[in-house]
Design a protein around this motif. Structure first.
Motif, short mmCIF file in Angstrom:
data_model
loop_
_atom_site.label_atom_id
_atom_site.label_comp_id
_atom_site.label_asym_id
_atom_site.label_seq_id
_atom_site.Cartn_x
_atom_site.Cartn_y
_atom_site.Cartn_z
N LEU A 74 -0.48 -3.88 -8.17
CA LEU A 74 -0.12 -3.75 -6.75
C LEU A 74 -1.32 -4.05 -5.86
CD1 LEU A 74 2.11 -0.57 -6.97
CD2 LEU A 74 2.85 -2.86 -6.32
N GLY A 75 -2.51 -3.65 -6.29
CA GLY A 75 -3.72 -3.99 -5.55
C GLY A 75 -3.96 -5.47 -5.52
N LEU A 76 -3.62 -6.13 -6.62
CA LEU A 76 -3.75 -7.59 -6.68
C LEU A 76 -2.82 -8.26 -5.68
CD1 LEU A 76 -5.38 -9.47 -8.61
CD2 LEU A 76 -3.28 -9.74 -9.91
N LEU A 77 -1.63 -7.70 -5.52
CA LEU A 77 -0.69 -8.26 -4.54
C LEU A 77 -1.18 -8.09 -3.10
CD1 LEU A 77 2.93 -7.44 -5.71
CD2 LEU A 77 1.82 -9.64 -5.59
N THR A 78 -1.92 -7.03 -2.82
CA THR A 78 -2.42 -6.84 -1.45
C THR A 78 -3.56 -7.79 -1.14
OG1 THR A 78 -3.99 -5.13 -2.09
CG2 THR A 78 -1.80 -4.40 -1.40
N PHE A 104 0.49 -9.91 -11.29
CA PHE A 104 1.30 -8.72 -11.07
C PHE A 104 2.36 -8.59 -12.17
CE2 PHE A 104 5.14 -6.76 -9.24
CZ PHE A 104 4.64 -5.47 -9.08
N GLY A 105 2.98 -9.70 -12.53
CA GLY A 105 3.97 -9.68 -13.62
C GLY A 105 3.34 -9.22 -14.92
N LEU A 106 2.10 -9.67 -15.19
CA LEU A 106 1.39 -9.26 -16.39
C LEU A 106 1.10 -7.76 -16.37
CD1 LEU A 106 -0.05 -10.06 -19.03
CD2 LEU A 106 -2.10 -10.42 -17.64
N THR A 107 0.72 -7.24 -15.21
CA THR A 107 0.44 -5.80 -15.13
C THR A 107 1.72 -4.97 -15.27
OG1 THR A 107 0.53 -5.78 -12.71
CG2 THR A 107 -1.64 -6.09 -13.74
N VAL A 108 2.84 -5.50 -14.85
CA VAL A 108 4.12 -4.80 -15.05
C VAL A 108 4.45 -4.74 -16.55
CG1 VAL A 108 6.62 -4.91 -14.66
CG2 VAL A 108 5.04 -5.24 -12.75
N VAL A 109 4.18 -5.85 -17.26
CA VAL A 109 4.40 -5.86 -18.70
C VAL A 109 3.46 -4.86 -19.38
CG1 VAL A 109 4.17 -7.28 -20.79
CG2 VAL A 109 5.30 -8.20 -18.76
N LEU A 129 -3.29 4.86 -18.50
CA LEU A 129 -3.51 3.41 -18.55
C LEU A 129 -2.33 2.64 -17.97
CD1 LEU A 129 -5.10 3.01 -22.09
CD2 LEU A 129 -6.21 2.61 -19.89
N ALA A 130 -1.12 3.13 -18.22
CA ALA A 130 0.08 2.47 -17.70
C ALA A 130 0.08 2.47 -16.17
CB ALA A 130 1.34 3.15 -18.23
N PHE A 131 -0.14 3.63 -15.60
CA PHE A 131 -0.12 3.71 -14.13
C PHE A 131 -1.33 3.01 -13.52
CE2 PHE A 131 3.19 6.79 -14.85
CZ PHE A 131 4.03 6.56 -13.78
N SER A 132 -2.47 3.00 -14.22
CA SER A 132 -3.63 2.26 -13.73
C SER A 132 -3.34 0.76 -13.70
CB SER A 132 -4.85 2.53 -14.61
OG SER A 132 -5.20 3.87 -14.57
N ALA A 133 -2.67 0.26 -14.73
CA ALA A 133 -2.32 -1.17 -14.76
C ALA A 133 -1.37 -1.51 -13.61
CB ALA A 133 -1.67 -1.52 -16.10
N ILE A 136 0.84 -1.20 0.00
CA ILE A 136 0.00 0.00 0.00
C ILE A 136 0.87 1.26 0.00
CG2 ILE A 136 -1.64 1.34 1.38
CD1 ILE A 136 -2.98 -1.37 2.07
N LEU A 137 1.99 1.24 0.74
CA LEU A 137 2.92 2.37 0.71
C LEU A 137 3.52 2.56 -0.69
CD1 LEU A 137 4.82 1.99 4.11
CD2 LEU A 137 3.29 3.84 3.42
N VAL A 138 3.84 1.45 -1.35
CA VAL A 138 4.36 1.53 -2.72
C VAL A 138 3.30 2.11 -3.65
CG1 VAL A 138 5.13 0.14 -4.69
CG2 VAL A 138 6.08 -0.29 -2.43
N MET A 139 2.03 1.74 -3.44
CA MET A 139 0.94 2.29 -4.26
C MET A 139 0.83 3.80 -4.09
SD MET A 139 -1.98 -0.64 -3.78
CE MET A 139 -3.21 0.13 -4.80
N VAL A 140 0.98 4.28 -2.89
CA VAL A 140 0.93 5.73 -2.64
C VAL A 140 2.09 6.42 -3.34
CG1 VAL A 140 1.13 7.48 -0.83
CG2 VAL A 140 -0.37 5.52 -0.50
#
Length: 181
Positions: free
Chosen positions: A67-71, A82-87, A58-62, A12-16
């Protein structure tokens, strides 16, 4: 102290932090890329197209979705997601650096993710400038049925408008000014 926080809190800190970086990147990244890779001394105006900002959002939303998926839960499936969203982040961020328009001394050019369109000044039939008092105007460069439409941005100044008029007069191109009332 950070080692005492749970994994979910760290994410969550990383998301902020990503949200804060999005504000900086959305302002400076497109201009930095243009000034670095597409600069030409003959350019009258060089500016990113609005779709760049859509791709960046769109990039930052992905990335935030990943990151939300990881929480939510830390399993092999969520880590793969998460790896897919990074790609996706990398792909969309790259797409946000491609588009721009340039009004050059020799041509007018628009480049986007979907293609490129270029008109030489000698080939143009007409320039249509449509504006509303107090608002940014729109230049339409016309060659037969081909059109390049460019909305004025913060990059335009009185000097840009006069440079376009001077080049059009040099090449005998008709300029129509239409005021919307």
């Amino acid at each position: 102290m950070l080692h005492e926080l749970s994994f979910r809190t760290k994410v969550i800190l990383v998301m902020v932090i990503v949200l804060l970086l999005f504000g900086l990147c959305s302002i400076f990244s497109p201009m930095f890329v243009l000034a670095t890779f597409y600069f030409d001394s003959g350019n009258i105006v060089l500016s990113p197209v609005s779709e760049n900002y859509t791709f960046m959002m769109l990039a930052f939303s992905a990335l935030l979705m990943g990151l939300g998926l990881l929480t939510w839960r830390k399993t092999k499936g969520t880590i793969a997601g998460f790896g897919l969203t990074v790609v996706l982040f990398c792909a969309f961020y790259y797409a946000s650096t491609i588009g721009y328009f340039a009004i050059h001394q020799d041509y007018v050019l628009t480049v986007s993710v979907f293609g490129q369109q270029e008109l030489m000044w000698e080939e143009m039939d007409m320039i249509d400038y449509t504006f509303e008092n107090g608002y940014a105007g729109t230049y339409t460069f016309i060659k037969g049925v081909e059109e390049i439409v460019i909305m004025e941005t913060g990059q335009f100044s009185h000097g840009v408008s006069s440079a376009i008029r001077n080049i059009a007069q040099m090449h005998g191109i008709l300029i129509e000014r239409n005021e919307i009332k």
